[in-house]
Motif scaffolding. Structure first.
Motif, PDB file in Angstrom:
ATOM      1  N   ALA A   2       0.815  -1.233   0.059  1.00 25.43           N
ATOM      2  CA  ALA A   2      -0.032  -0.004   0.143  1.00 25.43           C
ATOM      3  C   ALA A   2       0.936   1.264  -0.175  1.00 25.43           C
ATOM      4  O   ALA A   2       0.510   2.292  -0.419  1.00 25.43           O
ATOM      5  N   TYR A  78       6.390  -8.189  19.159  1.00 30.07           N
ATOM      6  CA  TYR A  78       5.668  -9.368  19.283  1.00 30.07           C
ATOM      7  C   TYR A  78       6.584 -10.067  18.523  1.00 30.07           C
ATOM      8  O   TYR A  78       7.616  -9.675  17.744  1.00 30.07           O
ATOM      9  N   MET A  96       5.421  -5.355   5.866  1.00 30.44           N
ATOM     10  CA  MET A  96       4.032  -5.304   5.884  1.00 30.44           C
ATOM     11  C   MET A  96       3.320  -4.616   7.035  1.00 30.44           C
ATOM     12  O   MET A  96       2.478  -3.511   6.743  1.00 30.44           O
ATOM     13  N   ALA A  99       4.205  -1.058   5.695  1.00 36.17           N
ATOM     14  CA  ALA A  99       3.444  -0.717   4.759  1.00 36.17           C
ATOM     15  C   ALA A  99       2.135  -0.432   4.957  1.00 36.17           C
ATOM     16  O   ALA A  99       1.368   0.349   4.352  1.00 36.17           O
ATOM     17  N   SER A 100       1.402  -1.138   6.065  1.00 33.32           N
ATOM     18  CA  SER A 100      -0.108  -0.920   6.335  1.00 33.32           C
ATOM     19  C   SER A 100      -0.161   0.534   6.883  1.00 33.32           C
ATOM     20  O   SER A 100      -1.559   0.979   7.034  1.00 33.32           O
ATOM     21  N   GLY A 101       0.902   1.324   7.367  1.00 31.81           N
ATOM     22  CA  GLY A 101       0.579   2.512   8.049  1.00 31.81           C
ATOM     23  C   GLY A 101       0.469   2.385   9.486  1.00 31.81           C
ATOM     24  O   GLY A 101       0.585   3.407   9.925  1.00 31.81           O
ATOM     25  N   GLN A 102       0.525   1.371   9.929  1.00 36.38           N
ATOM     26  CA  GLN A 102       0.622   1.211  11.602  1.00 36.38           C
ATOM     27  C   GLN A 102       1.771   1.610  11.959  1.00 36.38           C
ATOM     28  O   GLN A 102       1.662   2.399  13.269  1.00 36.38           O
TER      29      GLN A 102
ATOM     30  N   MET B   1      -5.259   5.899  11.675  1.00 34.88           N
ATOM     31  CA  MET B   1      -4.205   5.133  10.815  1.00 34.88           C
ATOM     32  C   MET B   1      -3.503   6.220  10.013  1.00 34.88           C
ATOM     33  O   MET B   1      -4.047   7.090   9.607  1.00 34.88           O
ATOM     34  N   ALA B   2      -2.600   5.937   9.439  1.00 32.60           N
ATOM     35  CA  ALA B   2      -1.734   6.716   8.598  1.00 32.60           C
ATOM     36  C   ALA B   2      -1.992   6.925   7.263  1.00 32.60           C
ATOM     37  O   ALA B   2      -1.957   7.813   6.507  1.00 32.60           O
ATOM     38  N   THR B   3      -2.742   5.843   6.669  1.00 27.18           N
ATOM     39  CA  THR B   3      -3.121   5.964   5.378  1.00 27.18           C
ATOM     40  C   THR B   3      -4.546   5.579   5.199  1.00 27.18           C
ATOM     41  O   THR B   3      -5.040   4.853   6.060  1.00 27.18           O
ATOM     42  N   GLN B   5      -7.316   3.595   3.900  1.00 26.78           N
ATOM     43  CA  GLN B   5      -7.606   2.173   3.293  1.00 26.78           C
ATOM     44  C   GLN B   5      -8.989   1.573   3.518  1.00 26.78           C
ATOM     45  O   GLN B   5      -9.729   2.177   4.564  1.00 26.78           O
ATOM     46  N   HIS B  93      -1.848  -8.608  13.663  1.00 26.44           N
ATOM     47  CA  HIS B  93      -0.870  -8.609  12.588  1.00 26.44           C
ATOM     48  C   HIS B  93      -1.576  -8.994  11.235  1.00 26.44           C
ATOM     49  O   HIS B  93      -1.341  -8.417  10.111  1.00 26.44           O
ATOM     50  N   MET B  96      -2.718  -5.810   9.737  1.00 24.02           N
ATOM     51  CA  MET B  96      -1.777  -4.996   9.097  1.00 24.02           C
ATOM     52  C   MET B  96      -1.213  -5.740   7.642  1.00 24.02           C
ATOM     53  O   MET B  96      -1.154  -5.036   6.854  1.00 24.02           O
ATOM     54  N   ALA B  97      -1.506  -7.026   7.648  1.00 25.84           N
ATOM     55  CA  ALA B  97      -1.003  -7.727   6.376  1.00 25.84           C
ATOM     56  C   ALA B  97      -2.140  -7.340   5.389  1.00 25.84           C
ATOM     57  O   ALA B  97      -1.730  -7.247   4.171  1.00 25.84           O
ATOM     58  N   ARG B  99      -3.734  -4.375   5.370  1.00 23.69           N
ATOM     59  CA  ARG B  99      -3.789  -2.949   5.115  1.00 23.69           C
ATOM     60  C   ARG B  99      -2.477  -2.693   4.481  1.00 23.69           C
ATOM     61  O   ARG B  99      -2.437  -1.608   3.884  1.00 23.69           O
ATOM     62  N   SER B 100      -1.679  -3.636   4.493  1.00 22.85           N
ATOM     63  CA  SER B 100      -0.139  -3.441   3.571  1.00 22.85           C
ATOM     64  C   SER B 100      -0.636  -3.395   2.414  1.00 22.85           C
ATOM     65  O   SER B 100       0.230  -3.172   1.448  1.00 22.85           O
ATOM     66  N   GLY B 101      -1.517  -4.091   1.698  1.00 20.74           N
ATOM     67  CA  GLY B 101      -2.030  -4.275   0.349  1.00 20.74           C
ATOM     68  C   GLY B 101      -1.537  -5.406  -0.175  1.00 20.74           C
ATOM     69  O   GLY B 101      -1.800  -5.692  -1.446  1.00 20.74           O
ATOM     70  N   THR B 194      -5.920  -0.840  16.516  1.00 21.84           N
ATOM     71  CA  THR B 194      -5.176  -1.823  17.093  1.00 21.84           C
ATOM     72  C   THR B 194      -4.069  -1.238  17.924  1.00 21.84           C
ATOM     73  O   THR B 194      -3.677  -0.230  17.260  1.00 21.84           O
ATOM     74  N   ALA B 195      -3.582  -2.029  18.867  1.00 22.33           N
ATOM     75  CA  ALA B 195      -2.450  -1.738  19.539  1.00 22.33           C
ATOM     76  C   ALA B 195      -2.004  -2.831  20.489  1.00 22.33           C
ATOM     77  O   ALA B 195      -2.745  -3.712  20.840  1.00 22.33           O
ATOM     78  N   LYS B 219      -3.243   3.828  23.300  1.00 19.63           N
ATOM     79  CA  LYS B 219      -2.606   3.859  22.221  1.00 19.63           C
ATOM     80  C   LYS B 219      -3.655   3.494  21.017  1.00 19.63           C
ATOM     81  O   LYS B 219      -3.745   4.123  19.818  1.00 19.63           O
TER      82      LYS B 219
END
Lengths: 388, 316
Positions: A2, A78, A96, A99-102, B1-3, B5, B93, B96-97, B99-101, B194-195, B219
């Protein structure tokens, strides 16, 4: 992805067979500290830390939790653990996560201290009913697959020995490597004793103590903090049936590696891997595996890997240097081995490889291997964009 | 979230019962959870892009404990990674996978078979530093007692759960941002934020009186630019011991939580966070739209904690 992400820094300990002077905590702290120094960052600049390690090799539960004192307080972290692929799985997970922005800046650190555990026991704790009875641990398991690979491809022990020579000579130029053997020869490899026919002692990777860390950052952070970021262009993971009897072939047809490589090549526009990739850091736990991976990665056709090593194509002076670091054959702290592959490939893009630098390296391939049939593949590049 | 999606949605879930089950193997438990989840989402396995499992080797007595379940989670010629932490952190996680695209639809599977553990006491000891803490016979029970004592400000006679109570179980969740798959479900359960946080290891360095629950929640709230939980109707906590319920309730008051509190049933280790999430899903809807908080923890006395904030639309 992303958003674009890059490896901006690396750090690793010196690796060895029994680093008594360092605790696991010391090794992890040193690798993290070196990576932070490389990026000119402080721990507080990071958003998260991912760990990779195999807890059964040292008999520790939640070993990542024991490392958390490094943070000095609560921190986002983690652990990723997928057997031999742990390090590359961790690198993909970190990529990832950014890339997710987290997160914008994630440090990945992998480590193992085999000298504090019993790896053979750990390796034998897979399938308790079938595999443990006939092929406990790595050596006997590989011996069965290698026999099949040699027969179907006509691979010789001498060709495999050339892989051992290349790896350990390369390692002699890597100050961090465990096995540095500048005077190794094919004859010496062939004179080393069989562990399980046809695998000789110098065909196998060592068990190492050590740790390795790298920092993955968002595009904005990478451009700000690194002169020559190693952009993560494509990643892929493939797993397959892990038990010996469930796959009719392993090395002779590494479908997971073929398919993962095909995916990352397509994503990054690679059509001729031997020509377009400048350097490869591949996870070869045994000499014969490197020959099998040449085929699976498309460096040569089926049955041509023996010729590839004989022609010196994958030597430091060849068309595609493979494992300038010395590879897993020279350094193998399992939980860190995939992180080392990734860090060493990034180091080549960063232009910080020192005596093991491949001149002008712009495109690097990374592979991870584990559980006899699992594969990770990554493409790193000095250039941004969707295609190379 | 920073982006910007498409948010991750929970589109399927299933759990085995949490009980001592010596007759079922880990593989059988996981298969039941996975099959039930795919059926619940009306999704075929070919539509799943990636799998994230959650387990800890020493609890299964296997090296790379995801090896045992490669086939039943459907990871043949697919990508899979294992998060060695509570199942809810695996779900974080997975988010995140997505949202990473890199992936659209991710199966999250957590399992634990405590009845196969030879010695819970040994596993407890192996969690601690071998040089300083193990020789003191410091274990998870000692840690929890200290935590309880510090929280109450006095030494107490603890009523900790029976350490020999062994529960087995597996839970799976299907996460996706694929609109076609999301549309197959009447209710919409989406991730807001999430945090995850891990506290330091040595007990002398930890703030047992406060813990890290408030920090991890703050957070997650920060990600959605909120300061407290007043807009949240339901919270499910992953408690290791019953005394932690009061411990967390103190924090919830600090966080201005108003509304119904729901607590999960005791679930096996590693599965607790997803058990908490499941308890929210299975609770009666009080309104058409709701906001939930699910909490997971792993390690000693909540050394590592994760939260997921969710928004739920129960549909017309």
């Amino acid at each position: 992805m992303a958003r674009e992400v890059a490896i901006i820094a690396t750090g690793q300990t010196h690796h060895g067979s029994k680093l008594d002077e360092f605790s696991q905590f010391d090794m992890v702290a040193e690798a993290m500290s070196l990576a932070l120094q490389d990026a000119e960052m402080k721990l507080s600049d990071l958003d998260a830390v991912l760990f990779t390690n195999m807890e059964l090799f040292e008999g520790r539960a939640f070993p990542d939790h024991c490392m958390a004192d490094i943070f000095g307080g609560p921190f986002s972290s983690y652990k990723i653990a997928t057997g031999g692929t742990s390090g590359t799985s961790g690198a993909i997970a970190a990529a990832m996560a950014v890339a997710s922005g987290q997160y914008d800046k994630v440090l990945l650190v992998g480590w193992e201290k085999h000298s504090e555990g019993h790896t053979q026991t750990g390796m034998s704790l897979t399938d308790p009913f079938w595999d443990r009875q006939i092929a406990s641990g790595a050596v006997s398991n590989f011996a069965l697959s290698i026999s099949q690979f040699m027969k179907t491809r006509g691979i010789t022990e001498e060709q495999a020995a050339r892989v051992a020579v290349k790896a350990r000579k390369n390692a002699s130029r890597n100050p961090y490597a465990h096995l540095k053997m500048a005077d190794i020869t094919v004859e010496k490899v062939l004179a080393s004793p069989y562990l399980a026919t046809p695998v000789r002692r110098l065909d196998m990777c060592p068990q190492s103590d050590g740790a390795c860390a790298l920092i993955i950052a968002s595009c904005e952070e990478a451009q700000k903090r690194c002169a020559r970021p190693a952009w993560v262009r494509a990643v892929a993971t493939r797993h397959n049936r892990p038990y010996l009897g469930d796959l009719s072939d392993r090395l002779s047809s590494m479908k997971t590696l073929e398919d993962a490589a095909r995916t990352v090549y397509q994503k990054s526009g690679i059509t001729e891997p031997l020509k377009q990739i400048d350097v490869a850091e591949i996870y070869e736990p045994v000499t014969y595996a490197e020959l099998a991976w040449y085929e699976a990665l498309g460096f040569c056709g089926r049955g041509e890997s023996g010729r590839l090593i004989e022609d010196g194509v994958t030597e430091m002076t060849g068309e595609l240097p493979v494992n300038p670091s010395g590879g897993v054959l020279s350094t193998n702290p399992v939980g860190a081995s995939g992180v080392i592959r990734t860090a060493e490939a990034a180091l080549q893009i960063h232009g910080k490889g020192g005596a093991r630098q491949v001149e002008g390296a712009q495109v690097a391939l990374v592979t991870g291997y584990g559980v006899y049939s699992w594969s990770d593949v990554m493409i790193l590049s000095s250039k941004r964009g969707s295609k190379l | 979230m920073a982006t910007e999606q498409r948010p991750t949605h929970l589109i399927g879930w299933h759990s085995t019962p949490f009980q001592r089950d010596r007759r079922s193997t880990v593989v059988e438990l996981v298969l039941k959870a996975v099959e039930g989840t795919l059926k619940s989402a009306n999704v075929n396995h070919s539509e799943v892009d990636y799998i994230i499992t959650s387990s800890v080797d020493l609890w299964d007595g296997r090296t790379a404990s995801n090896i045992a379940i490669t086939e039943v989670v459907g990871a043949i010629m697919k990508g899979e990674a294992r998060v060695a932490a509570d199942g809810l952190i695996a779900a974080i996680h997975a988010d995140m996978a997505i949202r990473s695209g890199n992936y659209q639809t991710v199966l999250v599977v957590a399992h634990c078979k405590e009845s196969e553990v030879d010695s819970l006491q040994k596993l407890s000891e192996w969690t601690f530093d071998p040089l300083y803490l193990q020789p003191l016979k410091y274990d998870q029970k000692a840690s929890l007692l200290i935590q309880e004592s510090v929280r109450r400000g006095e030494t107490i006679e603890s009523s900790l759960c029976d350490p020999e109570e062994r529960l087995d179980g597996a839970i799976a969740f299907l996460l996706s941002n694929n609109p076609d798959l999301i549309d197959r479900k009447k209710e919409r359960i989406s991730f807001l934020s999430t945090a995850v946080l891990t506290d330091v290891h040595y007990p002398g360095k930890r703030d047992f009186a406060r813990g890290i629950f408030s920090q991890v929640v703050k957070k997650a709230l920060h990600e959605i630019q909120e300061e407290d939980l007043t807009s949240f109707e339901k919270v499910a906590l992953s408690e290791v011991q019953s005394f932690q319920r009061g411990f967390y309730q103190d924090h919830l008051r600090d966080l201005h939580f108003e509304g119904t509190q729901i607590f999960p049933p005791k679930a096996p280790f590693m599965v607790r966070g997803l058990g908490a999430l499941l308890s929210l899903i299975e609770s009666d809807p009080r309104a058409r739209r709701e906001r939930w908080l699910a909490h997971g923890q792993s390690g000693v006395s909540g050394q590592s904690e994760g939260v997921v904030l969710l928004e739920v639309d129960h549909g017309a």
